[in-house]
Design a protein around this motif. Structure first.
Motif, PDB file in Angstrom:
ATOM      1  N   VAL A   1       0.834  -1.203   0.000  1.00 15.24           N
ATOM      2  CA  VAL A   1       0.000   0.000   0.000  1.00 15.24           C
ATOM      3  C   VAL A   1       0.864   1.247   0.000  1.00 15.24           C
ATOM      4  N   MET A   2       0.234   2.353  -0.386  1.00 12.45           N
ATOM      5  CA  MET A   2       0.821   3.682  -0.229  1.00 12.45           C
ATOM      6  C   MET A   2       0.056   4.400   0.876  1.00 12.45           C
ATOM      7  N   VAL A   3       0.789   5.010   1.767  1.00 16.23           N
ATOM      8  CA  VAL A   3       0.195   5.731   2.894  1.00 16.23           C
ATOM      9  C   VAL A   3       0.446   7.225   2.667  1.00 16.23           C
ATOM     10  N   THR A   4      -0.612   8.006   2.695  1.00 10.44           N
ATOM     11  CA  THR A   4      -0.510   9.447   2.436  1.00 10.44           C
ATOM     12  C   THR A   4      -1.201  10.234   3.542  1.00 10.44           C
ATOM     13  N   THR A   5      -0.709  11.443   3.760  1.00 10.27           N
ATOM     14  CA  THR A   5      -1.316  12.347   4.733  1.00 10.27           C
ATOM     15  C   THR A   5      -0.756  13.743   4.495  1.00 10.27           C
TER      16      THR A   5
ATOM     17  N   ALA B   1       6.963  11.539  10.012  1.00  8.91           N
ATOM     18  CA  ALA B   1       5.953  10.858  10.820  1.00  8.91           C
ATOM     19  C   ALA B   1       6.070   9.360  10.616  1.00  8.91           C
ATOM     20  N   MET B   2       5.526   8.607  11.576  1.00 10.29           N
ATOM     21  CA  MET B   2       5.479   7.149  11.497  1.00 10.29           C
ATOM     22  C   MET B   2       4.020   6.723  11.629  1.00 10.29           C
ATOM     23  N   ALA B   3       3.586   5.843  10.706  1.00 10.16           N
ATOM     24  CA  ALA B   3       2.187   5.415  10.677  1.00 10.16           C
ATOM     25  C   ALA B   3       2.061   3.931  10.990  1.00 10.16           C
ATOM     26  N   GLN B   4       0.988   3.595  11.694  1.00  5.17           N
ATOM     27  CA  GLN B   4       0.697   2.194  12.016  1.00  5.17           C
ATOM     28  C   GLN B   4      -0.698   2.128  12.621  1.00  5.17           C
ATOM     29  N   GLY B   5      -1.390   1.015  12.401  1.00  3.42           N
ATOM     30  CA  GLY B   5      -2.692   0.858  13.034  1.00  3.42           C
ATOM     31  C   GLY B   5      -3.656   0.059  12.191  1.00  3.42           C
ATOM     32  N   ASN B   6      -4.858  -0.119  12.717  1.00  7.40           N
ATOM     33  CA  ASN B   6      -5.911  -0.877  12.058  1.00  7.40           C
ATOM     34  C   ASN B   6      -6.652   0.019  11.070  1.00  7.40           C
ATOM     35  N   ILE B   7      -6.939  -0.525   9.900  1.00  4.32           N
ATOM     36  CA  ILE B   7      -7.535   0.239   8.811  1.00  4.32           C
ATOM     37  C   ILE B   7      -9.055   0.148   8.874  1.00  4.32           C
ATOM     38  N   LEU B   8      -9.694   1.290   8.716  1.00  3.30           N
ATOM     39  CA  LEU B   8     -11.154   1.342   8.637  1.00  3.30           C
ATOM     40  C   LEU B   8     -11.539   1.595   7.186  1.00  3.30           C
ATOM     41  N   VAL B   9     -12.266   0.634   6.600  1.00  5.75           N
ATOM     42  CA  VAL B   9     -12.699   0.726   5.213  1.00  5.75           C
ATOM     43  C   VAL B   9     -14.189   1.021   5.188  1.00  5.75           C
ATOM     44  N   GLY B  10     -14.591   2.053   4.450  1.00  2.00           N
ATOM     45  CA  GLY B  10     -15.994   2.451   4.424  1.00  2.00           C
ATOM     46  C   GLY B  10     -16.856   1.602   3.514  1.00  2.00           C
TER      47      GLY B  10
ATOM     48  N   VAL C   1      -4.275   9.235   8.498  1.00  3.71           N
ATOM     49  CA  VAL C   1      -3.597   8.808   7.273  1.00  3.71           C
ATOM     50  C   VAL C   1      -4.581   8.039   6.392  1.00  3.71           C
ATOM     51  N   THR C   2      -4.316   8.055   5.092  1.00  5.92           N
ATOM     52  CA  THR C   2      -5.098   7.307   4.109  1.00  5.92           C
ATOM     53  C   THR C   2      -4.225   6.203   3.541  1.00  5.92           C
ATOM     54  N   VAL C   3      -4.771   4.990   3.503  1.00  8.23           N
ATOM     55  CA  VAL C   3      -4.042   3.810   3.035  1.00  8.23           C
ATOM     56  C   VAL C   3      -4.687   3.337   1.738  1.00  8.23           C
ATOM     57  N   SER C   4      -3.904   3.232   0.662  1.00  6.64           N
ATOM     58  CA  SER C   4      -4.419   2.872  -0.662  1.00  6.64           C
ATOM     59  C   SER C   4      -3.630   1.698  -1.221  1.00  6.64           C
ATOM     60  N   SER C   5      -4.338   0.712  -1.744  1.00 10.14           N
ATOM     61  CA  SER C   5      -3.696  -0.474  -2.301  1.00 10.14           C
ATOM     62  C   SER C   5      -2.915  -0.129  -3.554  1.00 10.14           C
ATOM     63  N   MET C   6      -1.726  -0.718  -3.698  1.00  9.44           N
ATOM     64  CA  MET C   6      -0.906  -0.521  -4.889  1.00  9.44           C
ATOM     65  C   MET C   6      -1.060  -1.661  -5.882  1.00  9.44           C
ATOM     66  N   GLY C   7      -1.362  -2.854  -5.390  1.00  7.27           N
ATOM     67  CA  GLY C   7      -1.461  -4.022  -6.247  1.00  7.27           C
ATOM     68  C   GLY C   7      -2.887  -4.345  -6.623  1.00  7.27           C
TER      69      GLY C   7
ATOM     70  N   ALA D   1     -10.538  -0.837  -1.690  1.00  6.94           N
ATOM     71  CA  ALA D   1      -9.079  -0.847  -1.760  1.00  6.94           C
ATOM     72  C   ALA D   1      -8.451   0.384  -1.119  1.00  6.94           C
ATOM     73  N   VAL D   2      -9.260   1.223  -0.487  1.00  6.58           N
ATOM     74  CA  VAL D   2      -8.756   2.422   0.191  1.00  6.58           C
ATOM     75  C   VAL D   2      -9.374   2.486   1.582  1.00  6.58           C
ATOM     76  N   GLY D   3      -8.560   2.743   2.567  1.00  7.14           N
ATOM     77  CA  GLY D   3      -9.051   2.858   3.937  1.00  7.14           C
ATOM     78  C   GLY D   3      -8.389   4.023   4.658  1.00  7.14           C
TER      79      GLY D   3
END
Length: 370
Positions: A93-97, A141-150, A111-117, A167-169
């Motif tokens: 994934v790519m993590v953006t903020t 910054a350092m990111a980590q945690g459980n993803i919430l997908v709508g 942060v927003t987590v988006s699938s690359m594959g 594919a985005v959370g």
């Protein structure tokens, strides 16, 4: 697809009575910002684990396998040579903020987590520790945690359904700021006030309003967008001064005449400054229809005839009568919209009409097509 101008015509009719009203006052914070007070984009490459068989297909996304093997080696785990990993619960994934202005170490941001594959879903996944870098390559910054997908999806028996994007959370407070961005706000006892839109008249009014309130020489216009303002040397007084400054009411100038047309959806937006010179608009359509009727000839019972199927082709040409709309000099927005609605223009027709009006010099507005 035809475009209905009736709603716009109603809005225009409501707008027209205030055409002659003076420019209204707006808060300074709504039309300008302080130079150097801005967000900074961050991004990072990460791995999501714990998926329920909805991860990347490793045969098509080899970088996911490479990332897992590199991570295991960092953890001190060596894999035998030639090991072929079959991962179904992992996704790259790519993590953006965006790093807010004046963010300090220890502060958390979303942060927003988006699938690359080709992962089917990130629902239920956990993002492993991911460094987020700025444009300068530094980790902020350092990111980590459980993803919430709508979104939600389900499949079975060859049928499937999906609502929203899987594919985005997002991870609320999923990143911790590790490095602050230096700010030079208030350097040399001055700040730069930057208007959102370049406008010399608005810049002049802002300078006049600030000097009237705080004294002559406090504000100086550098150009049509940037205004230099002297501020107190004490940080506490400076913050108080800027708080008062951004809540000041300033009369902004009238917006430039502009027409925005979305050729894909047929949406059109005109501001109230749009007018026309004297012109005539003609509109007509040519419709060609080609069809055919199938007829079956059934012989009487007992006869030796055979059933015959025949085709009766037909062709017709219909030309709608051209209509000419006359618009007088200085036509207002309501008259423009009413005229367009009267000739039954479609989005493509409207696009051609507006371009022709602009080319003829009759449209007193900037035409922007998106």
């Amino acid at each position: 697809m035809r475009f209905n101008f009736k709603l716009i015509a109603l809005a225009a009719a409501l707008i027209c009575p205030i055409l002659s009203t003076p420019a209204r006052a707006e808060r300074l914070k709504d039309i300008a910002s302080f130079g150097g007070v801005r967000q900074n984009q961050l991004s990072g490459y990460g791995i999501v684990v714990g998926l329920d068989g909805t991860g990347d297909q490793t045969t098509q996304t080899p970088f996911t396998v490479q990332s897992i093997m590199a991570m295991l080696q960092q953890k001190g785990i060596s894999l035998p040579a030639g090991t072929q990993l079959q991962l179904k619960n992992v996704a790259a994934v790519m993590v953006t903020t965006s790093l807010p202005a004046f963010a300090q170490p220890g502060q958390t941001i979303d942060v927003t987590v988006s699938s690359m594959g080709n992962a089917k879903s990130l629902r239920g996944g956990t993002l492993l520790m991911t460094p987020l870098q700025g444009a300068d390559g530094q980790v902020y910054a350092m990111a980590q945690g459980n993803i919430l997908v709508g979104g939600v999806g389900a499949s079975g028996g060859g049928a499937s359904t999906q609502v929203n994007q899987l594919a985005v959370g997002r991870i609320s407070a999923g990143a911790t700021v590790e490095r602050a961005v230096a700010s030079n706000l208030g350097a040399d006892n001055q700040v730069k006030l930057e208007l959102n839109t370049t406008d010399f008249s608005t810049a002049s009014r802002v300078v006049e309003a600030i000097n009237d309130k705080f004294g002559p020489g406090i504000a100086t216009a550098l150009d049509g967008r940037v205004i230099r303002v002297r501020v107190p040397s004490s940080s506490d007084q400076r913050v108080s001064f800027l708080g008062i400054l951004e809540n000041m009411d300033v009369r902004s100038s009238e917006a430039a005449a502009k027409v925005i047309l979305n050729a894909r959806t047929g949406s059109i937006v005109m501001n109230r400054a749009v007018t026309l010179d004297t012109c005539a608009i003609s509109h007509g359509n040519l419709t060609v229809t080609i069809g055919g009727d199938t007829q079956v000839s059934q012989p009487p019972a007992g006869s030796r005839g055979a059933t015959v199927v025949t085709q009766n082709p037909s062709a017709s040409v219909k030309k709608d009568p051209g209509r000419v709309i006359m618009l007088n000099n200085g036509a207002s927005l309501a008259e423009v919209v009413k005229a367009m609605n009267a000739i039954g223009a479609t989005p493509q027709d409207l696009l051609s009409i507006l371009q022709s009006l602009k080319a003829a010099g009759s449209l007193r507005a900037e035409l922007e097509i998106i």
